[in-house]
Motif scaffolding. Structure first.
Motif, PDB file in Angstrom:
ATOM      1  N   LEU A   1     -10.107  56.895 -38.452  1.00 47.24           N
ATOM      2  CA  LEU A   1      -8.808  57.291 -37.624  1.00 47.24           C
ATOM      3  C   LEU A   1      -8.707  58.865 -37.808  1.00 47.24           C
ATOM      4  O   LEU A   1      -8.725  59.304 -38.971  1.00 47.24           O
ATOM      5  CB  LEU A   1      -7.655  56.443 -37.856  1.00 47.24           C
ATOM      6  N   PRO A   2      -8.126  59.345 -36.874  1.00 49.50           N
ATOM      7  CA  PRO A   2      -7.778  60.817 -36.776  1.00 49.50           C
ATOM      8  C   PRO A   2      -6.480  61.092 -37.471  1.00 49.50           C
ATOM      9  O   PRO A   2      -5.709  60.251 -37.913  1.00 49.50           O
ATOM     10  CB  PRO A   2      -7.766  61.273 -35.387  1.00 49.50           C
ATOM     11  N   ASP A   3      -6.297  62.343 -37.944  1.00 50.84           N
ATOM     12  CA  ASP A   3      -5.036  62.579 -38.661  1.00 50.84           C
ATOM     13  C   ASP A   3      -3.703  62.328 -37.749  1.00 50.84           C
ATOM     14  O   ASP A   3      -3.850  62.437 -36.639  1.00 50.84           O
ATOM     15  CB  ASP A   3      -4.979  64.255 -38.892  1.00 50.84           C
ATOM     16  N   ALA A   4      -2.888  61.892 -38.502  1.00 47.12           N
ATOM     17  CA  ALA A   4      -1.606  61.414 -37.888  1.00 47.12           C
ATOM     18  C   ALA A   4      -1.659  60.518 -36.857  1.00 47.12           C
ATOM     19  O   ALA A   4      -0.899  60.507 -35.580  1.00 47.12           O
ATOM     20  CB  ALA A   4      -0.689  62.898 -37.264  1.00 47.12           C
ATOM     21  N   ALA A   5      -2.369  59.325 -37.078  1.00 43.72           N
ATOM     22  CA  ALA A   5      -2.774  58.597 -35.850  1.00 43.72           C
ATOM     23  C   ALA A   5      -1.868  57.287 -35.657  1.00 43.72           C
ATOM     24  O   ALA A   5      -1.951  56.795 -34.570  1.00 43.72           O
ATOM     25  CB  ALA A   5      -4.228  58.255 -35.932  1.00 43.72           C
ATOM     26  N   VAL A   6      -1.052  56.941 -36.801  1.00 38.66           N
ATOM     27  CA  VAL A   6      -0.432  55.758 -36.690  1.00 38.66           C
ATOM     28  C   VAL A   6       0.942  56.128 -37.372  1.00 38.66           C
ATOM     29  O   VAL A   6       1.367  57.130 -38.006  1.00 38.66           O
ATOM     30  CB  VAL A   6      -0.744  54.674 -37.808  1.00 38.66           C
ATOM     31  N   ASP A   7       2.049  55.185 -36.930  1.00 43.02           N
ATOM     32  CA  ASP A   7       3.332  55.296 -37.321  1.00 43.02           C
ATOM     33  C   ASP A   7       3.844  54.777 -38.319  1.00 43.02           C
ATOM     34  O   ASP A   7       4.668  55.266 -39.201  1.00 43.02           O
ATOM     35  CB  ASP A   7       4.257  55.100 -35.956  1.00 43.02           C
ATOM     36  N   ARG A   8       3.231  53.489 -38.514  1.00 45.22           N
ATOM     37  CA  ARG A   8       3.697  52.770 -39.819  1.00 45.22           C
ATOM     38  C   ARG A   8       2.558  52.182 -40.604  1.00 45.22           C
ATOM     39  O   ARG A   8       1.451  51.630 -39.548  1.00 45.22           O
ATOM     40  CB  ARG A   8       4.721  51.559 -39.425  1.00 45.22           C
ATOM     41  N   ILE A   9       2.290  52.023 -41.676  1.00 49.69           N
ATOM     42  CA  ILE A   9       1.105  51.461 -42.406  1.00 49.69           C
ATOM     43  C   ILE A   9       2.049  50.389 -43.389  1.00 49.69           C
ATOM     44  O   ILE A   9       2.548  50.726 -44.228  1.00 49.69           O
ATOM     45  CB  ILE A   9       0.668  52.318 -43.085  1.00 49.69           C
TER      46      ILE A   9
ATOM     47  N   PRO B   1       3.863  62.409 -39.237  1.00 48.21           N
ATOM     48  CA  PRO B   1       4.825  63.327 -40.116  1.00 48.21           C
ATOM     49  C   PRO B   1       6.055  62.366 -40.143  1.00 48.21           C
ATOM     50  O   PRO B   1       6.807  62.392 -41.414  1.00 48.21           O
ATOM     51  CB  PRO B   1       4.853  64.445 -39.463  1.00 48.21           C
ATOM     52  N   SER B   2       6.327  61.662 -39.326  1.00 44.77           N
ATOM     53  CA  SER B   2       7.686  60.746 -39.267  1.00 44.77           C
ATOM     54  C   SER B   2       7.277  59.372 -39.482  1.00 44.77           C
ATOM     55  O   SER B   2       8.219  58.446 -39.511  1.00 44.77           O
ATOM     56  CB  SER B   2       8.309  60.925 -37.819  1.00 44.77           C
ATOM     57  N   GLY B   3       6.260  59.084 -40.028  1.00 42.90           N
ATOM     58  CA  GLY B   3       5.772  57.635 -40.273  1.00 42.90           C
ATOM     59  C   GLY B   3       6.328  57.252 -41.467  1.00 42.90           C
ATOM     60  O   GLY B   3       6.890  57.733 -42.386  1.00 42.90           O
ATOM     61  N   ARG B   4       6.123  55.747 -41.557  1.00 43.87           N
ATOM     62  CA  ARG B   4       6.555  54.996 -42.883  1.00 43.87           C
ATOM     63  C   ARG B   4       5.591  54.188 -43.438  1.00 43.87           C
ATOM     64  O   ARG B   4       4.620  53.437 -42.671  1.00 43.87           O
ATOM     65  CB  ARG B   4       7.728  54.006 -42.459  1.00 43.87           C
ATOM     66  N   LEU B   5       5.494  54.401 -44.744  1.00 41.02           N
ATOM     67  CA  LEU B   5       4.556  53.271 -45.537  1.00 41.02           C
ATOM     68  C   LEU B   5       5.377  52.155 -46.200  1.00 41.02           C
ATOM     69  O   LEU B   5       6.573  52.423 -46.795  1.00 41.02           O
ATOM     70  CB  LEU B   5       3.875  54.294 -46.412  1.00 41.02           C
TER      71      LEU B   5
ATOM     72  N   GLN C   1       5.582  63.014 -47.097  1.00 44.29           N
ATOM     73  CA  GLN C   1       6.166  64.628 -47.585  1.00 44.29           C
ATOM     74  C   GLN C   1       5.262  65.371 -46.572  1.00 44.29           C
ATOM     75  O   GLN C   1       3.890  65.269 -46.844  1.00 44.29           O
ATOM     76  CB  GLN C   1       6.047  64.843 -48.947  1.00 44.29           C
ATOM     77  N   VAL C   2       5.745  66.186 -45.965  1.00 48.63           N
ATOM     78  CA  VAL C   2       5.066  67.249 -45.031  1.00 48.63           C
ATOM     79  C   VAL C   2       5.674  68.621 -45.468  1.00 48.63           C
ATOM     80  O   VAL C   2       6.696  69.073 -45.432  1.00 48.63           O
ATOM     81  CB  VAL C   2       5.415  67.151 -43.336  1.00 48.63           C
ATOM     82  N   VAL C   3       4.940  69.168 -46.402  1.00 49.45           N
ATOM     83  CA  VAL C   3       5.201  70.639 -47.137  1.00 49.45           C
ATOM     84  C   VAL C   3       4.651  71.709 -46.482  1.00 49.45           C
ATOM     85  O   VAL C   3       3.582  71.824 -46.121  1.00 49.45           O
ATOM     86  CB  VAL C   3       4.737  70.432 -48.654  1.00 49.45           C
ATOM     87  N   ARG C   4       5.806  72.528 -46.035  1.00 44.92           N
ATOM     88  CA  ARG C   4       5.238  73.889 -45.395  1.00 44.92           C
ATOM     89  C   ARG C   4       4.521  74.750 -46.084  1.00 44.92           C
ATOM     90  O   ARG C   4       5.189  74.992 -47.270  1.00 44.92           O
ATOM     91  CB  ARG C   4       6.400  74.394 -44.482  1.00 44.92           C
ATOM     92  N   PRO C   5       3.092  75.126 -45.949  1.00 48.25           N
ATOM     93  CA  PRO C   5       2.652  76.344 -47.018  1.00 48.25           C
ATOM     94  C   PRO C   5       3.476  77.393 -47.095  1.00 48.25           C
ATOM     95  O   PRO C   5       3.959  77.857 -46.166  1.00 48.25           O
ATOM     96  CB  PRO C   5       1.172  76.131 -46.432  1.00 48.25           C
ATOM     97  N   ILE C   6       3.662  78.039 -48.243  1.00 47.69           N
ATOM     98  CA  ILE C   6       4.197  79.386 -48.303  1.00 47.69           C
ATOM     99  C   ILE C   6       3.339  80.464 -48.709  1.00 47.69           C
ATOM    100  O   ILE C   6       2.473  80.212 -49.703  1.00 47.69           O
ATOM    101  CB  ILE C   6       5.257  79.281 -49.292  1.00 47.69           C
ATOM    102  N   SER C   7       3.056  81.564 -47.786  1.00 46.70           N
ATOM    103  CA  SER C   7       2.088  82.525 -48.074  1.00 46.70           C
ATOM    104  C   SER C   7       2.314  83.152 -49.374  1.00 46.70           C
ATOM    105  O   SER C   7       3.738  83.694 -49.433  1.00 46.70           O
ATOM    106  CB  SER C   7       1.932  83.328 -46.823  1.00 46.70           C
ATOM    107  N   ALA C   8       1.510  83.602 -50.157  1.00 48.84           N
ATOM    108  CA  ALA C   8       1.807  84.664 -51.424  1.00 48.84           C
ATOM    109  C   ALA C   8       1.990  85.942 -50.852  1.00 48.84           C
ATOM    110  O   ALA C   8       1.096  86.392 -49.872  1.00 48.84           O
ATOM    111  CB  ALA C   8       0.717  84.268 -52.250  1.00 48.84           C
TER     112      ALA C   8
END
Length: 254
Positions: free
Chosen positions: A91-99, A124-128, A215-222
Motif C-alpha cells: 500500500l502507498p503511504d497514508a493509505a488507510v484510516d484505521r488498522i 496522519p489522523s488515523g487510528r491503530l 505521531q506526525v513530527v514536523r522536522p526542525i531544520s538545524a
C-alpha cells in the motif's frame, strides 16, 4: 512463533473461540463505535472481527502474513483478504484510516519493523487498535488457544513498543476475564466474568485492547553555522620580489 492459519480457523470455529470473539468484539466496539466512510485494514488474523466494519466503512481489507498463510474472506463474497510480507505492505503511504492488529504483534519476529510499516501506511489522523495477549493473564499460559502462542506483553511493554515506533497510546481496555476452559456452564457465565473483571480492574484479563494514534513530527531544520572569511596573508618575514631587488632596502635576515 507464528501459528498456521488453519489452526486459527479451527479455534474460532470452536465454542471457546466463539465466546472469545464475542467478548473481544465488545472491547473493539467500545473504542471504534463507528467507522462509516473510513478505510479499514486488518492485519494478522483479523477476519473474525472485521465484520463489525465491513458493511459501513468505505473499504475493508485483510492482510495476513506469509509465515501464517491466508484464507479466503469473506467466504460468500468477493475476496477481500490477501497474503503479504509484513515488512513490505503493498500500500502507498497514508493509505488507510484505521488498522486493526489481531494475532500480529505477539506472532511477529520483528514487531518494531511491523509497526513502522503500519505507521507508514496509516493516515496522519488515523487510528491503530491492537489486541495483544496479556502477560499476566491465564490465556497466555495455555497452548490450547492462539493467545498462548508467541510473545505476550504487559501494559508497560506495549506502551514502550508503541512509543518507539512513533505511536501514542490513547486508551486501554481488557477482555477475556473468563478462564479458557471448554465447559458449558463456564462459557454461559462469560458475560458475568467480563462485568466483574472490568468493574474491579482485575489484572488477569486474557488480552489488552489498546488504541493509539500516529505521531506526525514536523522536522526542525538545524541552524547553519555562519562561515567567516579570513583573507590569506603572506608571512611578514618573507620579502616580496620587489623588496629583494631594491638595494636601498635592508637585507633579508638570515
Amino acid at each position: 512463533m507464528t501459528m498456521d492459519v488453519v489452526n486459527l480457523r479451527e479455534f474460532y470455529s470452536s465454542q471457546l473461540g466463539v465466546v472469545a470473539r464475542r467478548l473481544i468484539n465488545r472491547g473493539i466496539q467500545k473504542r471504534w463505535q463507528d467507522a462509516q466512510g473510513q478505510r479499514v485494514l486488518g492485519f494478522g488474523y483479523p477476519t473474525p472481527y472485521l465484520g463489525l466494519f465491513r458493511d459501513r466503512c468505505e473499504r475493508c481489507i485483510a492482510f495476513m502474513p506469509a509465515a501464517q498463510g491466508v484464507l479466503k474472506w469473506p467466504t460468500a463474497r468477493a475476496t477481500l483478504s490477501t497474503l503479504v510480507e509484513e515488512r513490505a505492505l503493498p500500500l502507498p503511504d497514508a493509505a488507510v484510516d484505521r488498522i486493526l492488529l489481531v494475532h500480529a504483534l505477539e506472532m511477529s519476529d520483528d514487531p518494531e519493523a511491523l509497526l513502522r510499516e503500519v505507521w507508514r501506511i496509516l493516515a496522519p489522523s488515523g487510528r491503530l487498535l491492537a489486541v495483544v495477549p496479556n502477560r499476566r493473564g491465564v490465556w497466555a499460559r495455555t497452548d490450547a488457544t492462539p493467545f498462548g502462542h508467541g510473545r505476550p506483553y504487559s501494559r508497560s511493554q506495549i506502551s514502550d513498543l508503541l512509543r518507539r515506533t512513533w505511536f501514542t497510546p490513547v486508551s486501554w481496555s481488557e477482555a477475556l476475564f473468563v478462564p479458557p476452559l471448554q465447559q458449558g456452564w463456564l462459557m454461559r457465565s462469560a458475560p458475568a466474568w467480563e462485568r466483574i473483571g472490568g468493574a474491579t480492574s482485575l489484572p488477569l484479563a486474557g488480552v489488552h485492547v489498546v488504541e493509539a494514534t500516529k505521531q506526525v513530527v514536523r522536522p526542525i531544520s538545524a541552524k547553519r553555522e555562519r562561515i567567516r572569511l579570513i583573507p590569506s596573508l603572506e608571512p611578514s618575514l618573507v620579502p616580496s620580489p620587489m623588496q629583494a631587488d631594491d638595494p636601498d632596502l635592508p637585507a633579508r635576515p638570515r
